[in-house]
Structures are given as C-alpha cells and as structure tokens.
Scaffold this active site. Structure first.
Site, PDB file in Angstrom:
ATOM      1  N   GLY A 132      -3.424  -5.236   0.956  1.00 38.37           N
ATOM      2  CA  GLY A 132      -4.222  -6.243   0.274  1.00 38.37           C
ATOM      3  C   GLY A 132      -5.243  -6.783   1.260  1.00 38.37           C
ATOM      4  O   GLY A 132      -4.919  -7.045   2.418  1.00 38.37           O
TER       5      GLY A 132
ATOM      6  N   ASP B  66       0.843  -1.199   0.000  1.00 35.46           N
ATOM      7  CA  ASP B  66       0.000   0.000   0.000  1.00 35.46           C
ATOM      8  C   ASP B  66       0.876   1.245   0.000  1.00 35.46           C
ATOM      9  O   ASP B  66       1.730   1.417   0.870  1.00 35.46           O
ATOM     10  CB  ASP B  66      -0.900   0.030   1.240  1.00 35.46           C
ATOM     11  CG  ASP B  66      -2.038  -0.964   1.162  1.00 35.46           C
ATOM     12  OD1 ASP B  66      -2.202  -1.605   0.103  1.00 35.46           O
ATOM     13  OD2 ASP B  66      -2.766  -1.103   2.158  1.00 35.46           O
TER      14      ASP B  66
ATOM     15  N   GLY C 260     -12.404  -2.286   7.605  1.00 30.30           N
ATOM     16  CA  GLY C 260     -13.183  -3.410   7.110  1.00 30.30           C
ATOM     17  C   GLY C 260     -12.423  -4.721   7.200  1.00 30.30           C
ATOM     18  O   GLY C 260     -12.995  -5.770   7.535  1.00 30.30           O
ATOM     19  N   ASP C 261     -11.123  -4.667   6.911  1.00 30.30           N
ATOM     20  CA  ASP C 261     -10.317  -5.883   6.988  1.00 30.30           C
ATOM     21  C   ASP C 261     -10.097  -6.319   8.434  1.00 30.30           C
ATOM     22  O   ASP C 261     -10.065  -7.518   8.732  1.00 30.30           O
ATOM     23  CB  ASP C 261      -8.966  -5.659   6.299  1.00 30.30           C
ATOM     24  CG  ASP C 261      -9.128  -5.425   4.802  1.00 30.30           C
ATOM     25  OD1 ASP C 261     -10.106  -5.923   4.225  1.00 30.30           O
ATOM     26  OD2 ASP C 261      -8.279  -4.725   4.216  1.00 30.30           O
TER      27      ASP C 261
ATOM     28  N   LEU D 273     -21.597  -1.108   8.628  1.00 26.29           N
ATOM     29  CA  LEU D 273     -22.125   0.250   8.457  1.00 26.29           C
ATOM     30  C   LEU D 273     -21.148   1.302   8.958  1.00 26.29           C
ATOM     31  O   LEU D 273     -21.556   2.401   9.331  1.00 26.29           O
ATOM     32  CB  LEU D 273     -23.455   0.377   9.202  1.00 26.29           C
ATOM     33  CG  LEU D 273     -24.555  -0.608   8.797  1.00 26.29           C
ATOM     34  CD1 LEU D 273     -25.722  -0.526   9.768  1.00 26.29           C
ATOM     35  CD2 LEU D 273     -25.012  -0.363   7.368  1.00 26.29           C
ATOM     36  N   GLY D 274     -19.861   0.981   8.989  1.00 28.44           N
ATOM     37  CA  GLY D 274     -18.875   1.948   9.450  1.00 28.44           C
ATOM     38  C   GLY D 274     -19.096   2.316  10.904  1.00 28.44           C
ATOM     39  O   GLY D 274     -19.264   1.461  11.774  1.00 28.44           O
TER      40      GLY D 274
ATOM     41  N   GLU E 288     -10.610  -9.633  -4.446  1.00 26.14           N
ATOM     42  CA  GLU E 288      -9.453  -9.021  -5.100  1.00 26.14           C
ATOM     43  C   GLU E 288      -8.613 -10.071  -5.823  1.00 26.14           C
ATOM     44  O   GLU E 288      -7.550  -9.768  -6.340  1.00 26.14           O
ATOM     45  CB  GLU E 288      -8.591  -8.258  -4.087  1.00 26.14           C
ATOM     46  CG  GLU E 288      -9.215  -6.963  -3.630  1.00 26.14           C
ATOM     47  CD  GLU E 288      -8.302  -6.136  -2.736  1.00 26.14           C
ATOM     48  OE1 GLU E 288      -8.528  -4.925  -2.651  1.00 26.14           O
ATOM     49  OE2 GLU E 288      -7.369  -6.701  -2.124  1.00 26.14           O
TER      50      GLU E 288
ATOM     51  N   ARG F 144     -21.586   3.295  12.334  1.00 20.57           N
ATOM     52  CA  ARG F 144     -22.921   2.941  12.851  1.00 20.57           C
ATOM     53  C   ARG F 144     -23.001   1.478  13.269  1.00 20.57           C
ATOM     54  O   ARG F 144     -24.054   1.033  13.724  1.00 20.57           O
ATOM     55  CB  ARG F 144     -23.979   3.243  11.794  1.00 20.57           C
ATOM     56  CG  ARG F 144     -24.149   4.728  11.477  1.00 20.57           C
ATOM     57  CD  ARG F 144     -25.042   4.920  10.272  1.00 20.57           C
ATOM     58  NE  ARG F 144     -24.387   4.426   9.067  1.00 20.57           N
ATOM     59  CZ  ARG F 144     -25.011   4.224   7.912  1.00 20.57           C
ATOM     60  NH1 ARG F 144     -26.310   4.457   7.807  1.00 20.57           N
ATOM     61  NH2 ARG F 144     -24.349   3.774   6.857  1.00 20.57           N
TER      62      ARG F 144
ATOM     63  N   GLY G 198      -6.695  -9.642   1.622  1.00 20.97           N
ATOM     64  CA  GLY G 198      -6.377 -10.938   2.199  1.00 20.97           C
ATOM     65  C   GLY G 198      -5.294 -10.861   3.250  1.00 20.97           C
ATOM     66  O   GLY G 198      -5.445 -11.384   4.367  1.00 20.97           O
TER      67      GLY G 198
END
Length: 324
Positions: free
Chosen positions: A43, A17, A251-252, A221-222, A144, A224, A45
């Site tokens: 990534g 990244d 999220g990961d 929902l982030g 991905e 929330r 994964g």
C-alpha cells in the site's frame, strides 16, 4: 513542532502485496507461469511510512484495515518498523486491501489494486486523528484512499503537506490549493495538469517554469532522476546508475525519503536529491519494502556519486533501533 508531535504523519493506504515474478508480463488473454512468489506488506501509504521510519523519522500512520488476519499482519509490520499505528482503524464490512503485482525479468511491473478497507477511509477517521496530523512537521497523502479523506488531512495540516498524486487523476482545486509539495510521475503529471511533459531540445523532459500550480512540484523520472519546480526555479536531479531487480517500491521510497528530508529542514531540491538516492537503492530487492534503505546506506550512495546532496541540517534524533 509541538510537544508530542511526530516528524511525519502518513494518511493513506495499507495493503498486502501478492508479488509473482514472471519471465514476461502476460498479454491480454495469455496465461503465464510464475517463477517466484512472495507476500509483503504494501500500500502506498504504508510503504511511505516505512521508508521514512527506516531513515530515522518518528512516523505515525492514519489508515484503515479489515478485521481479517491480513489486517493484523500489516499492522504488526508497521509496528515492527517503529511506526505509530494507534490511528489505524478497522472496518468489519471490508477486507484489508490487496495488490496483485507481476514483475518480469526486466523489472517492469503490472499492478492491480483491490482497495478493500482503504476505500472506506473517511473524513471522520481523519478528524479522529486530528492532533496527530496537526502536530506533524510533514503530512503525506496519496490517492489510494478517497479524495475526501485526503482533503480532510490537508485542511488539518499545519506543517508541510505533501501529496503524491497516485494513482493518476485530476485533482479538485480546493485540494490542490492546500498542497505544499505535489509529487507526480510523468503519467500523473499529465493527469493533474492536463498536458504532457514537454521534451526539450536535448531530449530531456521539461516543465515550464510558468506552470500555473499553486504549489511546488516534483516530477519523478525513474532512472533519469527528477525535476523540481520551486518558486519558478527549475532544478534537475540526476539518479545514479544501479542494477535493478524490482521497481515496485521505488516511488514510495522516494516519497518517504522526501518527507524525511523536509522534516529535517532541507530545502526541496536537496530533499529531492536525497530521495532520488534512496529510491535508487530500493530497486535492488524484490518487494516494495524489502530494499528500502537506512540513513547510512543513502549517505554512502551519495558519497559514491560524488558527495553532493549530503544533508545540510544536523540529524539530532537518535537512529531507530536496528537501522543505519
């Protein structure tokens, strides 16, 4: 779990990244100056594997890098986190994957992914790692990598198969039928189901309990929290209020923590509660993996929010070295 198996096997992407911080994300045709820059392992994964490992799970990663220095670097990063990389192959025709990430002052981000070797991960690679996948308590995959590789992993899974349907796309029925837990955000929900997330009378997002999916569903929902639809029962999981620096790896972190809890025998609503709190910690640092928490940090966050959601099953595995 059979002898020699791992708690979590992750089949997915591994990148480098390239993260630039900017005051505001550029508009089309606009050039902006970065106020900071860093390179991090990434990534979806790889990030999810690291998140689960930091929480104390035994984790194996199945993926593909180039033969370049970046491939050696990301492999070393995974190994340094205690992730088994024996099933990480190399491809001499494609570079290691890259992601170009812009993060603004409001912690919003824009990401461009260059798949590289990730796009060459094939069912043959999954077959070569078949025992690792077959013996795992939980197998996690994302989009991905080619969907053919994801389907090959699902076919070989005997434990719980978790699919993070990201990036957003429609899913072939033969894959969806093999999923145990589907995890999506609001955009991905619409791509998979063909309908937008409903908004209830209170203004909160709703998922119809009669939604015709052959699997359990978690919608993130982030800030929330999340919604869980499991056996036609809808459960809302709220998120604690936190200061946000970078949401790139949240999220990961959620997926890795969800796999951690499921591998310990937690039910899906409890596992989601655990994952929401882990993700809330991760947004406090720049970079996808920098803020990923250890077990003690998540427990502390849950206790601060009232103590609900503390794991109900004992964690009999010793903590990984250097992790809480």
């Amino acid at each position: 779990m059979e002898p020699g198996g791992v708690d979590v096997a992750v089949v997915g992407s591994v990148n480098v990244d390239l993260v630039a911080t900017v005051r505001s994300l550029p508009l089309p045709g606009e050039t902006v100056s970065a106020v900071g820059f860093g390179e991090f392992p990434g990534g979806k994964g790889s990030n999810q594997a690291i998140a689960a490992a930091r929480l104390g799970r035994t984790v194996a990663f199945v993926g593909l890098t180039g033969t370049d220095p970046e491939g050696r670097s990301v492999r070393a990063s995974l190994l340094g986190e205690g992730v088994d990389v024996r099933q990480v192959g190399t491809d001499d025709t494609a570079p290691t994957g890259r992601a170009i990430v812009l993060v603004d002052e409001a912690a919003e981000n824009s990401i461009v992914v260059v798949p590289g070797a990730n796009g060459r991960l094939a069912p043959a690679h999954i077959e070569g790692a078949g025992e690792v996948v077959r013996r795992a308590k939980v197998v996690v995959a994302q989009l991905e990598i080619p969907v053919e590789a994801v389907l090959a992993a699902a076919v070989r899974t005997t434990g719980v198969f978790v699919l993070n349907a990201a990036p957003a796309r429609a899913l072939p029925p033969e894959l969806l039928e093999r999923v145990d837990v589907l995890v999506v955000n609001e955009v991905e929900y619409e791509a998979v189901t063909g309908r937008p997330l409903l908004v209830g009378a209170t203004g909160a997002p709703e998922v119809p309990a009669h939604l015709s999916l052959p699997c359990s569903l978690v919608v993130t929902l982030g800030g929330r929290g999340a919604i869980v639809l499991h056996e036609s029962v809808l459960t809302r999981v709220s998120a604690p209020a936190v200061s946000v620096i970078d949401t790139t790896g949240a999220g990961d972190t959620f997926i890795g923590a969800l796999a951690d809890a499921l591998s310990r025998g937690e039910d899906l609503p409890a596992a989601t509660h655990w994952a929401v709190h882990a993700a809330s910690i991760s947004v406090g640092a720049l970079g996808a993996t920098t803020g990923m928490p250890g077990r003690a940090e998540v427990l502390a966050a849950i206790h601060r929010s009232g103590g609900k959601g503390v794991p109900t099953t004992p964690d009999l595995d010793p903590p990984r070295p250097g992790r809480g």
